[in-house]
Scaffold this active site. Structure first.
Site, PDB file in Angstrom:
ATOM      1  N   ASP A  51       0.884  -1.178   0.000  1.00  8.15           N
ATOM      2  CA  ASP A  51       0.000   0.000   0.000  1.00  8.15           C
ATOM      3  C   ASP A  51       0.917   1.222   0.000  1.00  8.15           C
ATOM      4  O   ASP A  51       1.730   1.399   0.909  1.00  8.15           O
ATOM      5  CB  ASP A  51      -0.884  -0.008   1.259  1.00  8.15           C
ATOM      6  CG  ASP A  51      -1.933   1.104   1.247  1.00  8.15           C
ATOM      7  OD1 ASP A  51      -3.004   0.899   1.834  1.00  8.15           O
ATOM      8  OD2 ASP A  51      -1.679   2.178   0.673  1.00  8.15           O
ATOM      9  N   LEU A  52       0.789   2.039  -1.018  1.00  9.21           N
ATOM     10  CA  LEU A  52       1.691   3.197  -1.132  1.00  9.21           C
ATOM     11  C   LEU A  52       1.339   4.258  -0.089  1.00  9.21           C
ATOM     12  O   LEU A  52       0.186   4.370   0.339  1.00  9.21           O
ATOM     13  CB  LEU A  52       1.575   3.786  -2.540  1.00  9.21           C
ATOM     14  CG  LEU A  52       2.031   2.797  -3.622  1.00  9.21           C
ATOM     15  CD1 LEU A  52       1.528   3.222  -4.985  1.00  9.21           C
ATOM     16  CD2 LEU A  52       3.547   2.643  -3.619  1.00  9.21           C
ATOM     17  N   TYR A  56      -1.797  10.002  -3.585  1.00 12.72           N
ATOM     18  CA  TYR A  56      -1.968  11.165  -4.468  1.00 12.72           C
ATOM     19  C   TYR A  56      -0.937  12.242  -4.119  1.00 12.72           C
ATOM     20  O   TYR A  56      -0.401  12.922  -5.006  1.00 12.72           O
ATOM     21  CB  TYR A  56      -3.368  11.771  -4.328  1.00 12.72           C
ATOM     22  CG  TYR A  56      -4.516  10.954  -4.880  1.00 12.72           C
ATOM     23  CD1 TYR A  56      -4.337   9.672  -5.363  1.00 12.72           C
ATOM     24  CD2 TYR A  56      -5.813  11.495  -4.907  1.00 12.72           C
ATOM     25  CE1 TYR A  56      -5.407   8.945  -5.843  1.00 12.72           C
ATOM     26  CE2 TYR A  56      -6.885  10.770  -5.395  1.00 12.72           C
ATOM     27  CZ  TYR A  56      -6.672   9.490  -5.852  1.00 12.72           C
ATOM     28  OH  TYR A  56      -7.733   8.774  -6.333  1.00 12.72           O
ATOM     29  N   ARG A  88       0.312  15.413   8.103  1.00 10.21           N
ATOM     30  CA  ARG A  88      -0.246  14.542   9.150  1.00 10.21           C
ATOM     31  C   ARG A  88       0.373  14.865  10.509  1.00 10.21           C
ATOM     32  O   ARG A  88      -0.284  14.778  11.544  1.00 10.21           O
ATOM     33  CB  ARG A  88      -0.044  13.068   8.783  1.00 10.21           C
ATOM     34  CG  ARG A  88      -0.893  12.686   7.578  1.00 10.21           C
ATOM     35  CD  ARG A  88      -0.898  11.198   7.258  1.00 10.21           C
ATOM     36  NE  ARG A  88      -1.322  10.995   5.868  1.00 10.21           N
ATOM     37  CZ  ARG A  88      -1.615   9.830   5.325  1.00 10.21           C
ATOM     38  NH1 ARG A  88      -1.528   8.722   6.037  1.00 10.21           N
ATOM     39  NH2 ARG A  88      -1.977   9.748   4.063  1.00 10.21           N
ATOM     40  N   ASP A 143      -3.917   2.132  -5.013  1.00 10.29           N
ATOM     41  CA  ASP A 143      -2.525   2.131  -4.545  1.00 10.29           C
ATOM     42  C   ASP A 143      -2.128   0.855  -3.819  1.00 10.29           C
ATOM     43  O   ASP A 143      -1.207   0.850  -3.025  1.00 10.29           O
ATOM     44  CB  ASP A 143      -2.245   3.377  -3.677  1.00 10.29           C
ATOM     45  CG  ASP A 143      -2.772   3.254  -2.267  1.00 10.29           C
ATOM     46  OD1 ASP A 143      -3.749   2.507  -2.060  1.00 10.29           O
ATOM     47  OD2 ASP A 143      -2.194   3.896  -1.369  1.00 10.29           O
ATOM     48  N   GLU A 144      -2.853  -0.232  -4.113  1.00 11.38           N
ATOM     49  CA  GLU A 144      -2.536  -1.470  -3.417  1.00 11.38           C
ATOM     50  C   GLU A 144      -2.404  -2.645  -4.382  1.00 11.38           C
ATOM     51  O   GLU A 144      -3.078  -2.697  -5.402  1.00 11.38           O
ATOM     52  CB  GLU A 144      -3.642  -1.780  -2.396  1.00 11.38           C
ATOM     53  CG  GLU A 144      -3.733  -0.719  -1.326  1.00 11.38           C
ATOM     54  CD  GLU A 144      -4.892  -0.910  -0.367  1.00 11.38           C
ATOM     55  OE1 GLU A 144      -5.196  -2.067  -0.035  1.00 11.38           O
ATOM     56  OE2 GLU A 144      -5.475   0.109   0.030  1.00 11.38           O
TER      57      GLU A 144
HETATM   58  N1  DCP Z   1      -8.691   8.095  -1.911  1.00 12.70           N
HETATM   59  C1  DCP Z   1      -9.763   8.920  -2.211  1.00 12.70           C
HETATM   60  N2  DCP Z   1     -10.914   8.848  -1.473  1.00 12.70           N
HETATM   61  C2  DCP Z   1     -11.023   7.988  -0.449  1.00 12.70           C
HETATM   62  C3  DCP Z   1      -9.937   7.124  -0.134  1.00 12.70           C
HETATM   63  C4  DCP Z   1      -8.790   7.209  -0.886  1.00 12.70           C
HETATM   64  O1  DCP Z   1      -9.670   9.722  -3.157  1.00 12.70           O
HETATM   65  N3  DCP Z   1     -12.143   7.936   0.267  1.00 12.70           N
HETATM   66  C5  DCP Z   1      -7.468   8.183  -2.730  1.00 12.70           C
HETATM   67  C6  DCP Z   1      -6.459   9.153  -2.172  1.00 12.70           C
HETATM   68  C7  DCP Z   1      -5.352   8.301  -1.667  1.00 12.70           C
HETATM   69  C8  DCP Z   1      -5.484   7.012  -2.441  1.00 12.70           C
HETATM   70  O2  DCP Z   1      -6.847   6.906  -2.786  1.00 12.70           O
HETATM   71  O3  DCP Z   1      -4.093   8.904  -1.886  1.00 12.70           O
HETATM   72  C9  DCP Z   1      -5.038   5.788  -1.665  1.00 12.70           C
HETATM   73  O4  DCP Z   1      -5.822   5.608  -0.491  1.00 12.70           O
HETATM   74  P1  DCP Z   1      -5.178   5.173   0.879  1.00 12.70           P
HETATM   75  O5  DCP Z   1      -6.304   4.872   1.802  1.00 12.70           O
HETATM   76  O6  DCP Z   1      -4.154   4.115   0.661  1.00 12.70           O
HETATM   77  O7  DCP Z   1      -4.502   6.493   1.440  1.00 12.70           O
HETATM   78  P2  DCP Z   1      -3.081   7.112   1.126  1.00 12.70           P
HETATM   79  O8  DCP Z   1      -2.274   6.246   0.235  1.00 12.70           O
HETATM   80  O9  DCP Z   1      -3.282   8.502   0.657  1.00 12.70           O
HETATM   81  O10 DCP Z   1      -2.428   7.213   2.569  1.00 12.70           O
HETATM   82  P3  DCP Z   1      -1.740   6.058   3.429  1.00 12.70           P
HETATM   83  O11 DCP Z   1      -0.311   6.481   3.563  1.00 12.70           O
HETATM   84  O12 DCP Z   1      -2.454   6.133   4.751  1.00 12.70           O
HETATM   85  O13 DCP Z   1      -1.941   4.766   2.729  1.00 12.70           O
HETATM   86 MG    MG Z   2      -1.992   4.228   0.629  1.00 15.76          MG
HETATM   87 MG    MG Z   3      -4.633   2.136  -0.007  1.00 13.73          MG
END
Ligand code: DCP
Ligand code: MG
Ligand code: MG
Length: 464
Positions: A51-52, A56, A88, A143-144
């Site tokens: 999971d990245l 974004y 964060r 991202d997974e």
């Molecule tokens: N995303 C979105 N709306 C949501 C959930 C996610 O647009 N309700 C998008 C933005 C995130 C991407 O999907 O960047 C990946 O979701 P993640 O839950 O993996 O969150 P992040 O990768 O941003 O953060 P983390 O470092 O916690 O994984």
């Molecule tokens: Mg992520």
């Molecule tokens: Mg994710």
């Protein structure tokens, strides 16, 4: 948040990222196949989940490195869909309102994240990179990825002289790394090294960081991967499965248990993961039927023999937007036009030919704010499909007209309406050669000979 491309099984809504193409969907729509279909020697597998980090935001920081050390939020409408880890630290969280985020962190830099093009592109680069190391890769969300590295591990084990000198890379769940005995779990130990190598490859080739989970199945790999964030990895040993499942704060936290399922379980009096683990299977079978009941109880116990299913090309491409209110035909027309024009461009780049056009809407109702989605679809005749995939510019108007007909089949515009979402989708994608042999009917396209399906609180719209 918006532009959701993902058709997701009701049980998978929690996993739904706003932006995934439907190639993610076959996996996600099947609950990412959680708990389904045991493969041979399933329990001896080594599965990685990646999971990245702040996905974004990372893509935007790569596009503009000046953003790297600033608190950065990615904005869609009035929501911060994600933020970098600098933000964060200042208390900004994912899905916070822009107002609250600015209050927490007045210096927060905002970048609009409504155009998903760059995120999608990077997302596929990551999957492609992983596939170049190991073919068994399944996308989940934007991202997974899951990777089944069992064979890779076995090859390495066979090449390693008999040894009791294994080690773990990264964290080991509920252990200090030094305390965990890697010699009891050589496959997972080697898996942790492979995870480190793959994370390093993603970092050196694409400039991205991310977390990884290493475990014996997809469910556990997914659950353990976020234990330490960002840019870290965690291995789960079989002896700690009970611990990780016991730490989940509710049934909804079990990947594969969605909102509807949770409600049904709650009606049976089940609230915690432990409740489900201990519930009499026979009663569960009466409610869900045999296979689903067993699958649910297995998930609660951390048992998931579902295979990593290689994600092929997407079955459909879609684009959508959500909004507070659209209540005039003119606005609908404009929105459909915008959505379709970017979708046609993506379809053209994809190169395949769509056979079906589907329009989905969500109506606002006072009693049920998030009312169910409703869809209508119709076949796309061959010559129109050809124009779409060849990028011919005059096809947009025809598609918009047809989509408006689909809209009028769902909405009596004279009676007044209030929409909160519109989604346009091309499905039944075929290679041009295959499409040339099929008979799309011009009559049914022009007259909008449609079919429909309602889905409750979900974007799952199968072709019916
Ligand atoms: N995303 C979105 N709306 C949501 C959930 C996610 O647009 N309700 C998008 C933005 C995130 C991407 O999907 O960047 C990946 O979701 P993640 O839950 O993996 O969150 P992040 O990768 O941003 O953060 P983390 O470092 O916690 O994984
Ligand atoms: Mg992520
Ligand atoms: Mg994710």
């Amino acid at each position: 948040m918006e532009n959701s491309d993902e058709d997701v099984d009701e049980d998978e809504t929690e996993w739904k990222n706003s932006c995934t193409d439907e190639e993610v969907l076959p996996a996600a729509a099947a609950g990412a196949n959680f708990g389904k279909e045991a493969g041979p020697a399933a329990s001896h597998r080594v599965i990685l989940h990646f999971d990245l980090d702040c996905f974004y935001a990372q893509v935007e920081m790569i596009r503009n490195p000046a953003l790297r050390n600033m608190p950065l939020g990615i904005q869609q409408k009035y929501i911060i869909v994600t933020c970098n880890y600098v933000a964060r630290e200042h208390g900004v969280t994912k899905l916070m309102s822009v107002t609250d985020a600015k209050e927490k962190c007045p210096l927060l830099v905002l970048v609009k994240g409504e155009d998903l093009t760059h995120y999608r592109e990077m997302s596929y680069k990551v999957t492609d990179l992983l596939m170049s190391y190991c073919p068994l890769v399944e996308r989940l969300g934007i991202d997974e990825n899951f990777v089944d590295i069992t064979e890779m591990v076995e090859r390495r084990l066979a090449q390693t002289p008999v040894s009791d000198n294994y080690s773990f890379e990264g964290h080991v769940y509920n252990h200090n790394n030094a305390d965990a005995n890697p010699n009891g779990y050589p496959s997972l130990a080697i898996g942790s090294h492979i995870a480190t190598e793959l994370r390093a490859a993603i970092n050196s080739k694409l400039g991205l960081t991310g977390c990884a989970g290493i475990a014996t199945n997809k469910l556990l790999a997914k659950l353990v991967s976020g234990t330490f964030k960002p840019n870290q990895q965690t291995t789960l040993l079989p002896e700690n499965i009970r611990d990780i499942m016991g730490c989940l704060s509710g049934l909804r936290k079990v990947p594969g248990v969605g909102h509807q399922t949770q409600k049904r379980l709650q009606a049976l009096g089940l609230v915690s993961v432990q409740d489900l683990q201990l519930f009499p299977l026979a009663t569960l079978v009466r409610e869900f039927g045999g296979p689903s009941a067993q699958r649910l109880q297995n998930l609660a116990l951390g048992i998931d023999e579902s295979p990593v299913t290689t994600t092929g090309a997407p079955q459909s491409l879609s684009d959508e937007d959500s909004f507070k209110k659209i209540s005039s035909t003119k606005e609908v027309l404009q929105k459909i036009n915008d959505l379709l024009s970017s979708l046609v461009e993506r379809m053209h780049k994809d190169g395949r030919q769509p056979q079906t056009l589907r329009l989905t809407i969500r109506k606002f109702t006072v009693t049920n704010k998030w009312s169910s989605r409703e869809s209508r679809q119709c076949p796309i005749p061959n010559h129109i499909g050809q124009k779409i995939s060849s990028g011919s510019s005059d096809v947009l108007a025809q598609l918009v007209t047809t989509a408006m007909k689909l809209f009028h089949k769902m909405v009596d515009s004279k009676a007044g309406f209030h929409l909160t979402l519109i989604n346009v989708c091309f499905t039944n994608l075929q290679s041009r050669v295959a499409a040339a042999g099929s008979k799309g009917s011009i009559t049914s396209f022009l007259t909008c000979n449609t079919s429909s399906k309602r889905t409750q609180g979900s974007s799952q719209d199968q072709v019916v």
